[in-house]
Design an enzyme around this catalytic site. Structure first.
Site, PDB file in Angstrom:
ATOM      1  N   THR A 163      -5.361   9.307  -2.118  1.00  0.00           N
ATOM      2  CA  THR A 163      -5.428   9.002  -0.688  1.00  0.00           C
ATOM      3  C   THR A 163      -4.817  10.140   0.127  1.00  0.00           C
ATOM      4  O   THR A 163      -5.353  10.515   1.172  1.00  0.00           O
ATOM      5  CB  THR A 163      -4.738   7.652  -0.394  1.00  0.00           C
ATOM      6  OG1 THR A 163      -5.307   6.678  -1.281  1.00  0.00           O
ATOM      7  CG2 THR A 163      -4.976   7.197   1.030  1.00  0.00           C
TER       8      THR A 163
ATOM      9  N   GLU B 125       0.816  -1.220   0.000  1.00  0.00           N
ATOM     10  CA  GLU B 125       0.000   0.000   0.000  1.00  0.00           C
ATOM     11  C   GLU B 125       0.853   1.276   0.000  1.00  0.00           C
ATOM     12  O   GLU B 125       0.336   2.365  -0.234  1.00  0.00           O
ATOM     13  CB  GLU B 125      -0.961   0.007   1.196  1.00  0.00           C
ATOM     14  CG  GLU B 125      -2.078  -1.032   1.112  1.00  0.00           C
ATOM     15  CD  GLU B 125      -3.120  -0.708   0.052  1.00  0.00           C
ATOM     16  OE1 GLU B 125      -2.748  -0.660  -1.143  1.00  0.00           O
ATOM     17  OE2 GLU B 125      -4.289  -0.516   0.404  1.00  0.00           O
TER      18      GLU B 125
END
Ligand code: ADP
Length: 311
Positions: free
Chosen positions: A187, A133
């Site tokens: 994000t 991630e």
């Protein structure tokens, strides 16, 4: 001379939704809908990682692709010096908050573990997948990868992951606003709008909601889960990043959804239903909500997924 592949393993990992409202950075739910498939092949030669990718928009270097980061780290930890080919077949569209980078990372960890018979336990596999991630969020994140690896509803606490089997009558409808141009660092943008400090009153509200969600999963009570999906900390600031948020939510509730929230960091929206009977109606209502803001969406309805598996 052409390289000869000597062995390969393939794993499939589902998409997922994170947060479920008040469970910011803690809750994940695997969705039995779209999947990524990752095949890892051991090649002759040493030390090279080659990524082949069905989606050309996604980075193809080992340092910038979530699956590549996972494999690189596992090779280093287990002192494996073969050359590796990673073949990624994307089923989960990237950047929409339904755990696309996480699905590739989870499948890569599972396929690599099987290929070298490393016998890594699930908790540690989640650690490796979370490393992937870094490609999308710049840091390790556990909510999507833990759900993608384990399946079901997952609570992460101090790097331990608790899986609860969701109720059989839980149905989800997801609306993915595909005509929105998602920023590259989505994000980071979605995190940058979050408040630095939160009033204690709001924390109490969200903790009570999150606890109700956990109780609802444990007691297999969809209505209880839905009652807990009420976030007054993250959602009120993030909703402004999603054109059509209010109309999507209102329309879905009017069509019979029990709760609606942002999926992960967005911009997808997810509705929670008891039974699949109203799923089509809710999906149409959500699509109409996005259209009111001139946004085209793709919708799907699903149940919870049982997690990643070898092909
Ligand atoms: P999602 O919620 O879909 O994972 P993110 O914004 O967290 O959305 O991740 C998408 C970002 O991660 C994109 O910038 C994409 O280029 C990057 N990325 C790196 N590797 C992958 C991968 N294997 N699959 C999907 N996205 C990836």
């Amino acid at each position: 001379m052409a390289r000869v592949s000597v062995m390969s393993r393939t794993a499939i990992a589902p998409c997922s939704t994170a947060n479920l409202g008040p469970g910011y950075d803690v809750f994940g739910l695997a969705l039995d809908a779209l999947e990524d498939t990752v095949r890892i092949t051991k090649m002759l030669g040493s030390g090279k990682i080659v990524i082949k990718n069905s989606d050309r928009a996604i980075p193809a270097t080992a340092e910038s692709n979530s699956a590549g980061i996972v494999v690189k780290r596992m090779m280093s930890d287990f002192q494996i010096d073969d050359s590796i080919e990673i073949q990624i077949t994307k089923g989960v569209p990237a950047g929409y908050g339904i755990g696309s980078s996480a699905a590739s990372a989870a499948a890569a960890a599972i396929a690599f573990n099987a290929l070298y018979n490393l016998k890594i336990d699930k908790n540690k596999l989640i650690e490796y997948a979370a490393e992937g991630e870094i490609a999308s969020a710049g840091a390790k994140h556990y909510d999507n990868v833990s759900a993608s690896v384990l399946g079901g509803f997952v609570i992460g606490h101090k790097r331990q992951f608790i899986r609860i089997e969701p109720p059989r009558d839980l149905f989800l409808v997801v609306a993915v606003p595909i005509s929105i141009q998602v920023p590259k660092k989505k994000t980071e943008v979605a995190r940058s709008v979050l408040p630095k400090e939160v009033p204690l009153k709001s924390v109490v509200h969200n903790v009570s909601g999150a606890s109700t969600i956990v109780a609802g999963f444990a007691l297999k009570d969809v209505e209880m889960i839905a009652r807990g999906i009420d976030d007054i900390i993250v959602e009120p600031v993030r909703k402004h990043l999603i054109p059509g948020y209010d109309s999507v939510k209102q329309n879905a509730l009017a069509a019979g959804a029990l709760a609606v929230t942002i999926s992960g960091a967005g911009p997808s929206m997810i509705a929670f239903l008891k039974s699949g009977k109203k799923a089509n109606k809710v999906a149409d209502a959500m699509a109409k909500g996005f259209l009111e803001a001139d946004v085209k969406s793709m919708t799907f309805s699903c149940c919870s997924s049982s997690g990643s598996h070898l092909a």
